[in-house]
Write an enzyme that holds these catalytic residues in place. Structure first.
Site, PDB file in Angstrom:
ATOM      1  N   GLY A 103       0.821  -1.209   0.000  1.00  0.00           N
ATOM      2  CA  GLY A 103       0.000   0.000   0.000  1.00  0.00           C
ATOM      3  C   GLY A 103       0.854   1.258   0.000  1.00  0.00           C
ATOM      4  CG  ASP A 128      -7.463  -1.784   3.381  1.00  0.00           C
ATOM      5  OD1 ASP A 128      -8.296  -2.614   3.772  1.00  0.00           O
ATOM      6  OD2 ASP A 128      -6.422  -1.514   4.011  1.00  0.00           O
ATOM      7  CG  MET A 170     -10.741  -5.703   7.562  1.00  0.00           C
ATOM      8  SD  MET A 170      -9.253  -6.691   7.262  1.00  0.00           S
ATOM      9  CE  MET A 170      -8.896  -7.260   8.919  1.00  0.00           C
ATOM     10  CD  GLU A 188     -32.356  -3.520   3.955  1.00  0.00           C
ATOM     11  OE1 GLU A 188     -31.424  -4.196   4.433  1.00  0.00           O
ATOM     12  OE2 GLU A 188     -33.120  -3.952   3.071  1.00  0.00           O
ATOM     13  CG  HIS A 251      -7.182 -10.642  10.232  1.00  0.00           C
ATOM     14  ND1 HIS A 251      -7.568 -10.127  11.441  1.00  0.00           N
ATOM     15  CD2 HIS A 251      -6.138  -9.887   9.817  1.00  0.00           C
ATOM     16  CE1 HIS A 251      -6.774  -9.113  11.760  1.00  0.00           C
ATOM     17  NE2 HIS A 251      -5.902  -8.946  10.798  1.00  0.00           N
ATOM     18  CB  ILE A 252     -12.634 -14.315   7.251  1.00  0.00           C
ATOM     19  CG1 ILE A 252     -12.524 -15.414   8.302  1.00  0.00           C
ATOM     20  CG2 ILE A 252     -13.447 -14.756   6.039  1.00  0.00           C
ATOM     21  CD1 ILE A 252     -13.791 -16.043   8.726  1.00  0.00           C
TER      22      ILE A 252
HETATM   23  O1  F6P Z   1      -4.534  -2.994   5.123  1.00  0.00           O
HETATM   24  C1  F6P Z   1      -5.206  -4.205   5.187  1.00  0.00           C
HETATM   25  C2  F6P Z   1      -5.890  -4.372   6.516  1.00  0.00           C
HETATM   26  O2  F6P Z   1      -6.500  -5.645   6.506  1.00  0.00           O
HETATM   27  C3  F6P Z   1      -6.904  -3.292   6.880  1.00  0.00           C
HETATM   28  O3  F6P Z   1      -8.133  -3.481   6.253  1.00  0.00           O
HETATM   29  C4  F6P Z   1      -6.971  -3.453   8.369  1.00  0.00           C
HETATM   30  O4  F6P Z   1      -7.363  -2.248   8.985  1.00  0.00           O
HETATM   31  C5  F6P Z   1      -5.554  -3.808   8.743  1.00  0.00           C
HETATM   32  O5  F6P Z   1      -4.950  -4.331   7.562  1.00  0.00           O
HETATM   33  C6  F6P Z   1      -5.413  -4.821   9.849  1.00  0.00           C
HETATM   34  O6  F6P Z   1      -4.068  -4.969  10.127  1.00  0.00           O
HETATM   35  P1  F6P Z   1      -3.449  -6.172  10.965  1.00  0.00           P
HETATM   36  O7  F6P Z   1      -3.632  -7.440  10.193  1.00  0.00           O
HETATM   37  O8  F6P Z   1      -2.009  -5.800  11.105  1.00  0.00           O
HETATM   38  O9  F6P Z   1      -4.207  -6.184  12.245  1.00  0.00           O
END
Ligand code: F6P
Length: 320
Positions: A103, A128, A170, A188, A251-252
């Site tokens: 990113g 993201d 996320m 909605e 994280h899924i």
């Molecule tokens: O940048 C990807 C991302 O999954 C974001 O959507 C989220 O806020 C962040 O990383 C979570 O980070 P980590 O896996 O380090 O908790």
């Protein structure tokens, strides 16, 4: 002189990163460049944790989630001494160029290395969709697919129980995952950072659905980092006829095999990154705009705000 390039993935992993690694490595090897895979992002680069790749090193990875190189968040890489250490590690093996997948933080690291004489190209890899210089990032469409599959399942149970599902997705500070998934799932309400969050407004709108008695269930998709979705679900239970239930997909959303769109995007971007390097380009990030693969100077991309698609949001509102 024979070119020698390193590949690293940095920041949160994203489905399609492996497809990009494969494309970069194969495209570089086809041009007779030396190729190094660097483990764990800028951390591995600084520690000299890399290995020479051949065509077989990237076999059978196109379709795999995660990143075979591993990734790391390494904020220390902003420090000049650490950057010097990384450059010294590269010089030891004659590595002159780097393709980084990640990113905007990843792009900043690349920009710093360019100032130290390394040719760098950035490729947007994050679920993201918040990278500058591109309409879409690698991983976004796979994460969107994962969200849609999960919400389709939630709807079955939610509709059976006259519930309101509040789903947190996320996106970091970008509302694209929330907006696109809200459209695809017929939500909605979509709550995104660009539009802002008001619990009163969410409840007022759900009370309106109560009043017209047309909805057996409701779906509210909320971008992460805006509010406590458990509390929002409780407030909904108290103030409307719906029973509120919160689900944090977490994280899924980052896992799974990349969908074809991400495989194709990663392959096109990886190949183009090497073309830019081969033509003497450096300090660019690769993007897709109106289905054309483009390169934008990293410094220019980093000061361009990522546009929120207000027209798409307005369309969502008309269809909700
Ligand atoms: O940048 C990807 C991302 O999954 C974001 O959507 C989220 O806020 C962040 O990383 C979570 O980070 P980590 O896996 O380090 O908790």
């Amino acid at each position: 002189m024979k070119r020698s390039i390193g590949i690293l993935t940095s920041g949160g992993d994203a489905p399609g990163m492996n497809s990009a690694i494969r494309a970069i490595a194969r495209s570089a090897l086809a041009r007779d460049f030396d190729v190094y895979g660097i483990y764990d992002g800028y951390l591995g680069l600084t520690e000299g944790n890399f290995y020479k790749m051949n065509k077989g090193s990237v076999s059978d990875i196109l379709f795999k989630g995660g990143t075979i190189l591993g990734t790391a968040r390494f904020p220390e890489f902003t420090e000049p001494e650490i950057q010097e250490k990384a450059v010294a590690q590269m010089k030891k093996v004659g590595m002159d160029s780097l393709v980084v997948i990640g990113g905007d933080g990843t792009y900043r690291g690349a920009g710093d290395l360019c100032k130290r004489g390394i040719s760098c190209i950035g490729i947007p890899g994050t679920i993201d969709n918040d990278c500058p210089g591109t309409d879409y990032t690698i991983g976004f469409h796979t994460a969107l697919n994962t969200i849609v599959e999960a919400v389709d399942k939630l709807r079955d149970t939610s509709a059976s129980h006259h519930r309101c599902s509040v789903v947190e997705v996320m996106g970091n500070h970008c509302g694209d995952l929330a907006l696109y998934s809200a459209i695809c799932c017929g939500a909605e309400i979509a709550v995104t950072p660009e539009v802002g969050f008001s619990a009163d407004e969410v409840i007022r709108r759900l009370q309106h659905f109560d009043a017209i008695k047309k909805h057996r269930h409701a779906l509210v998709i909320v971008s992460e980092k805006l509010t406590d979705v458990e509390k929002l679900a409780e407030d909904i239970s108290r103030a409307t006829s719906f029973s509120g239930r919160a689900t944090v997909l977490g994280h899924i959303q980052r896992g799974g095999s990349p969908v074809p769109y991400d495989r194709l995007l990663a392959s096109r971007m990886g190949d183009y990154a090497i073309e830019v390097l081969a033509n003497g380009g450096s300090n660019f990030c690769i993007g897709i705009k109106n289905d054309n693969i483009i390169a934008t100077p990293i410094a220019q991309a980093l000061i361009q705000p990522k546009d929120f698609d207000q027209e798409l949001y307005d369309m969502f509102e008309r269809l909700a």
